[in-house]
Scaffold this active site. Structure first.
Site, PDB file in Angstrom:
ATOM      1  N   HIS A 112      34.438 -37.774  -4.880  1.00 25.09           N
ATOM      2  CA  HIS A 112      33.376 -37.624  -3.769  1.00 25.09           C
ATOM      3  C   HIS A 112      33.880 -37.871  -2.516  1.00 25.09           C
ATOM      4  O   HIS A 112      33.149 -36.920  -1.730  1.00 25.09           O
ATOM      5  CB  HIS A 112      32.336 -38.587  -4.483  1.00 25.09           C
ATOM      6  CG  HIS A 112      31.319 -38.934  -3.656  1.00 25.09           C
ATOM      7  ND1 HIS A 112      29.858 -38.354  -3.705  1.00 25.09           N
ATOM      8  CD2 HIS A 112      31.086 -39.664  -2.227  1.00 25.09           C
ATOM      9  CE1 HIS A 112      29.202 -38.586  -2.722  1.00 25.09           C
ATOM     10  NE2 HIS A 112      29.741 -39.491  -1.962  1.00 25.09           N
ATOM     11  N   GLU A 113      34.460 -38.572  -2.056  1.00 26.25           N
ATOM     12  CA  GLU A 113      34.819 -38.755  -0.615  1.00 26.25           C
ATOM     13  C   GLU A 113      35.784 -37.712  -0.171  1.00 26.25           C
ATOM     14  O   GLU A 113      35.523 -37.223   1.050  1.00 26.25           O
ATOM     15  CB  GLU A 113      35.714 -40.342  -0.557  1.00 26.25           C
ATOM     16  CG  GLU A 113      34.944 -41.543  -0.978  1.00 26.25           C
ATOM     17  CD  GLU A 113      33.649 -41.535  -0.191  1.00 26.25           C
ATOM     18  OE1 GLU A 113      33.552 -41.210   0.863  1.00 26.25           O
ATOM     19  OE2 GLU A 113      32.690 -42.216  -1.105  1.00 26.25           O
ATOM     20  N   HIS A 158      33.468 -35.032   0.849  1.00 30.16           N
ATOM     21  CA  HIS A 158      32.945 -34.878   1.987  1.00 30.16           C
ATOM     22  C   HIS A 158      33.771 -34.022   3.296  1.00 30.16           C
ATOM     23  O   HIS A 158      33.381 -33.544   3.999  1.00 30.16           O
ATOM     24  CB  HIS A 158      32.782 -36.294   2.719  1.00 30.16           C
ATOM     25  CG  HIS A 158      31.496 -37.031   1.811  1.00 30.16           C
ATOM     26  ND1 HIS A 158      30.308 -36.549   2.278  1.00 30.16           N
ATOM     27  CD2 HIS A 158      31.323 -38.253   1.312  1.00 30.16           C
ATOM     28  CE1 HIS A 158      29.489 -37.390   1.654  1.00 30.16           C
ATOM     29  NE2 HIS A 158      29.940 -38.216   0.717  1.00 30.16           N
ATOM     30  N   GLU A 216      25.456 -36.207   0.799  1.00 27.07           N
ATOM     31  CA  GLU A 216      25.873 -37.199  -0.505  1.00 27.07           C
ATOM     32  C   GLU A 216      25.594 -36.354  -1.523  1.00 27.07           C
ATOM     33  O   GLU A 216      26.470 -36.462  -2.526  1.00 27.07           O
ATOM     34  CB  GLU A 216      25.085 -38.387  -0.178  1.00 27.07           C
ATOM     35  CG  GLU A 216      25.318 -39.354   0.847  1.00 27.07           C
ATOM     36  CD  GLU A 216      26.730 -40.110   0.435  1.00 27.07           C
ATOM     37  OE1 GLU A 216      27.119 -39.966  -0.524  1.00 27.07           O
ATOM     38  OE2 GLU A 216      27.395 -40.387   1.737  1.00 27.07           O
TER      39      GLU A 216
END
Length: 258
Positions: A134-135, A138, A189
């Site tokens: 997920h990070e 980004h 997000e």
């Protein structure tokens, strides 16, 4: 005349600063170059790591550091497939010994994960992969640059508004943050959830772990603040969206495992 010129400059920046992200295909306001974003991120990362080291907060747990590096290395390989320019990034991951439930990845691949999220939630390797996937997403999706650009545009708009109104409107920055930044942050997000679960599946990590991760996060955070005042989707909404993605990700995961 100066006011008119300032308005024209800001409008031109908004028009010329829109770019299509090569991963998501979404149009983004980008006023900060990749080089600028990576340079500022590298500086901030070095400062963060140095401060953690001086405070004795860099993890000295060799097994944990090796575990995190093994997982992130697999994700980085797949990140290069998803976004080829990331193959030249100077990737780095730090394990910071603090109780916070957090992790992040800056533009250019500067990452950190906090021991709190691993130990308090008793994360499996698959769940750590979901966190870091997920990070990393980004960064691949240019969210850092987008956030910087929106901050610049918001501040510029308030400065111009102050000229037009004849008084200082920059005190409205927190209001502008809620009105403009937070909705897009929630979008970012959700976008990172979508590509993060795919990145982890490509690296051979079970997509079901995204569900168990956010169930643990929901229990730990007590469901958090109301969604409309949060930069993150409500946990129940997040889990529902990820559940819908799992069947699409399973063939990718199974192919990677085989």
């Amino acid at each position: 005349m100066k006011t008119l010129f300032a308005v024209i400059v800001l409008l031109a920046a908004g028009l010329t600063g829109c770019q299509t992200n090569p991963v998501s295909g979404r149009s983004q306001l980008v006023l900060v170059s990749e080089e600028q974003a990576q340079a500022s991120s590298a500086q901030a990362y070095a400062q963060t790591v140095n401060e953690a080291q001086q405070k004795g907060k860099l993890s000295t747990d060799a097994a944990l550091n090796a575990r995190v590096k093994r997982i992130t290395d697999r994700l980085i390989v797949q990140a290069g497939t998803m976004y080829p320019p990331s193959r030249s990034w100077k990737w780095s991951v730090a394990v910071i010994d603090e109780p916070t439930l957090n992790a992040w990845c800056m533009p250019g691949g500067k990452m950190a994960i906090y021991t709190g999220i691993i130990t308090k939630l008793k994360l499996t390797d698959d769940e750590i992969a979901q966190v870091m996937g997920h990070e990393i997403s980004h960064a691949l999706l240019g969210h850092g640059r987008e956030r910087m650009s929106r901050a610049m545009a918001t501040q510029g708009g308030l400065q111009i508004g102050s000229i037009l109104a004849g008084r200082d409107l920059t005190v409205l920055a927190p209001v502008a943050d809620i009105a403009l930044t937070l909705p897009n942050s929630r979008e970012s997000e959700s976008e990172a959830d979508r590509y993060g679960i795919e990145l982890a599946a490509r690296a051979g990590y079970d997509p079901h772990a995204a569900i168990s991760l956010w169930e643990k996060m929901s229990q730990a955070s007590g469901n958090g603040p109301p969604q409309f005042l949060s930069t993150h989707p409500a946990p129940t909404n997040r889990i529902q969206a990820l559940n819908a993605l799992v069947p699409k990700m399973m063939p990718i995961y199974e192919k990677a495992r085989n």
